[in-house]
Design a protein around this motif. Structure first.
Motif, PDB file in Angstrom:
ATOM      1  N   LYS A  35       0.832  -1.200   0.000  1.00 49.67           N
ATOM      2  CA  LYS A  35       0.000   0.000   0.000  1.00 49.67           C
ATOM      3  C   LYS A  35       0.870   1.255   0.000  1.00 49.67           C
ATOM      4  CE  LYS A  35      -2.492  -1.105   3.643  1.00 49.67           C
ATOM      5  NZ  LYS A  35      -3.577  -1.072   4.648  1.00 49.67           N
ATOM      6  N   ILE A  39      -4.811   2.081  -9.123  1.00 50.27           N
ATOM      7  CA  ILE A  39      -5.489   1.401 -10.223  1.00 50.27           C
ATOM      8  C   ILE A  39      -5.304   2.232 -11.486  1.00 50.27           C
ATOM      9  CG2 ILE A  39      -7.702   2.496  -9.629  1.00 50.27           C
ATOM     10  CD1 ILE A  39      -9.053  -0.071 -10.700  1.00 50.27           C
ATOM     11  N   GLN A  43      -7.693  -0.705 -15.566  1.00 51.58           N
ATOM     12  CA  GLN A  43      -8.215  -1.479 -14.438  1.00 51.58           C
ATOM     13  C   GLN A  43      -7.212  -2.457 -13.842  1.00 51.58           C
ATOM     14  OE1 GLN A  43     -11.327  -0.603 -13.150  1.00 51.58           O
ATOM     15  NE2 GLN A  43     -10.946   0.990 -14.674  1.00 51.58           N
ATOM     16  N   ASN A  45      -3.808  -3.155 -11.466  1.00 56.64           N
ATOM     17  CA  ASN A  45      -3.309  -2.538 -10.242  1.00 56.64           C
ATOM     18  C   ASN A  45      -1.794  -2.644 -10.140  1.00 56.64           C
ATOM     19  OD1 ASN A  45      -5.992  -2.024  -8.744  1.00 56.64           O
ATOM     20  ND2 ASN A  45      -6.143  -4.186  -9.296  1.00 56.64           N
ATOM     21  N   GLN A  96      -5.654   7.031  -9.067  1.00 56.75           N
ATOM     22  CA  GLN A  96      -6.611   6.719  -8.003  1.00 56.75           C
ATOM     23  C   GLN A  96      -6.160   5.497  -7.211  1.00 56.75           C
ATOM     24  OE1 GLN A  96     -10.568   6.035  -9.435  1.00 56.75           O
ATOM     25  NE2 GLN A  96     -11.409   5.571  -7.423  1.00 56.75           N
ATOM     26  N   ARG A  97      -6.274   5.582  -5.903  1.00 58.46           N
ATOM     27  CA  ARG A  97      -5.959   4.436  -5.051  1.00 58.46           C
ATOM     28  C   ARG A  97      -7.085   3.414  -5.135  1.00 58.46           C
ATOM     29  NH1 ARG A  97      -3.943   6.213   0.864  1.00 58.46           N
ATOM     30  NH2 ARG A  97      -3.977   3.938   1.056  1.00 58.46           N
ATOM     31  N   ASN A  98      -6.708   2.141  -5.126  1.00 60.92           N
ATOM     32  CA  ASN A  98      -7.699   1.069  -5.136  1.00 60.92           C
ATOM     33  C   ASN A  98      -7.917   0.614  -3.693  1.00 60.92           C
ATOM     34  OD1 ASN A  98      -9.273  -1.225  -5.522  1.00 60.92           O
ATOM     35  ND2 ASN A  98      -8.277  -1.716  -7.461  1.00 60.92           N
ATOM     36  N   VAL A 101      -8.796  -3.213  -3.099  1.00 62.10           N
ATOM     37  CA  VAL A 101      -7.666  -4.139  -3.042  1.00 62.10           C
ATOM     38  C   VAL A 101      -6.916  -3.988  -1.725  1.00 62.10           C
ATOM     39  CG1 VAL A 101      -5.444  -4.723  -4.089  1.00 62.10           C
ATOM     40  CG2 VAL A 101      -7.414  -4.271  -5.542  1.00 62.10           C
ATOM     41  N   GLU A 102      -6.755  -2.760  -1.268  1.00 60.21           N
ATOM     42  CA  GLU A 102      -6.059  -2.542   0.000  1.00 60.21           C
ATOM     43  C   GLU A 102      -6.811  -3.190   1.161  1.00 60.21           C
ATOM     44  OE1 GLU A 102      -4.079   1.760  -1.274  1.00 60.21           O
ATOM     45  OE2 GLU A 102      -5.176   1.558   0.611  1.00 60.21           O
TER      46      GLU A 102
END
Length: 217
Positions: A35, A39, A43, A45, A96-98, A101-102
């Protein structure tokens, strides 16, 4: 969306943790996502650090001063599908942070009973070409260990690779199987030798029995 559905499905099956772990592997470092996870427009990561490494390698003229971006714009290709990613003035920090998934990574770490990353940093070999990159993959084409950056941009970019730990486990298993075969083969050879010795002793006894009556006469 597909990722979330796949997560719910695999969690209820045997071996689900291994299946889930494969979905949480970064295509650059071939380790579990670190982390923050970003993304891409396609799509896929990436760890933000890995995205930054790929971006800077694709844009050698991009200048950074501390955490302040001097230049604007920039682009790189997704390592999974080769889709071109165009960045704004914020660079990879604009991706953008996913969070999904995190969150899944956090759940995985809670459910997993074994450590995800063995603490053997002092014994970790580093790549000679990319000094800050760990040797964590194995080039099947060249039959040599290498790093993820060598695969993406270096001498092994057109080669077939696999995680180093996977190859280690495979070769360890093959070596164990080979030793077992040798031991079994040695046991069979010893059994044949024992049988031949028994046959020889039997023949000697019979020869003695045949000549013994003549000697008594």
């Amino acid at each position: 969306m597909n990722f979330a559905l796949g997560f719910k499905t695999t969690m209820g099956e045997s071996g689900s943790m291994e299946a889930l772990e494969k979905q949480l592997i970064c295509p650059i470092c071939l380790e579990m996502f670190t982390k923050p996870v970003v993304i891409l427009p396609c799509q896929h990561n990436l760890c933000r650090k890995c995205a930054s490494d790929v971006f800077q390698a694709s844009n050698p003229l991009w200048q950074m001063r501390g955490s302040t971006t001097v230049s604007t714009g920039g682009r790189f290709r997704c390592p999974s599908c080769r889709h071109e990613v165009v960045l704004d003035r914020h660079g990879v920090f604009g991706l953008q942070r996913n969070l999904l998934v995190e969150n899944i990574i956090d759940i995985y770490k809670q459910e997993s009973k074994r450590p995800l990353q063995p603490k053997a940093e002092q014994q970790q070999l580093m790549c000679e070409e990319h000094e800050e990159e760990k040797i964590n993959i194995y080039c099947l084409t060249c039959e040599t260990p290498t790093c993820s950056m060598c695969k993406v941009f270096g001498a092994h970019k057109n080669c077939e690779v696999a995680p180093l730990q996977t190859i280690y486990n495979r070769q360890k298993t093959e070596l164990g199987d080979g030793i077992a075969i040798l031991v079994a083969g040695n046991d069979r050879v010893q059994a044949v030798i024992s049988q031949m010795e028994d046959v020889c002793r039997t023949i000697e006894v019979r020869i003695t029995e045949v000549h013994l009556p003549k000697a008594q006469l």
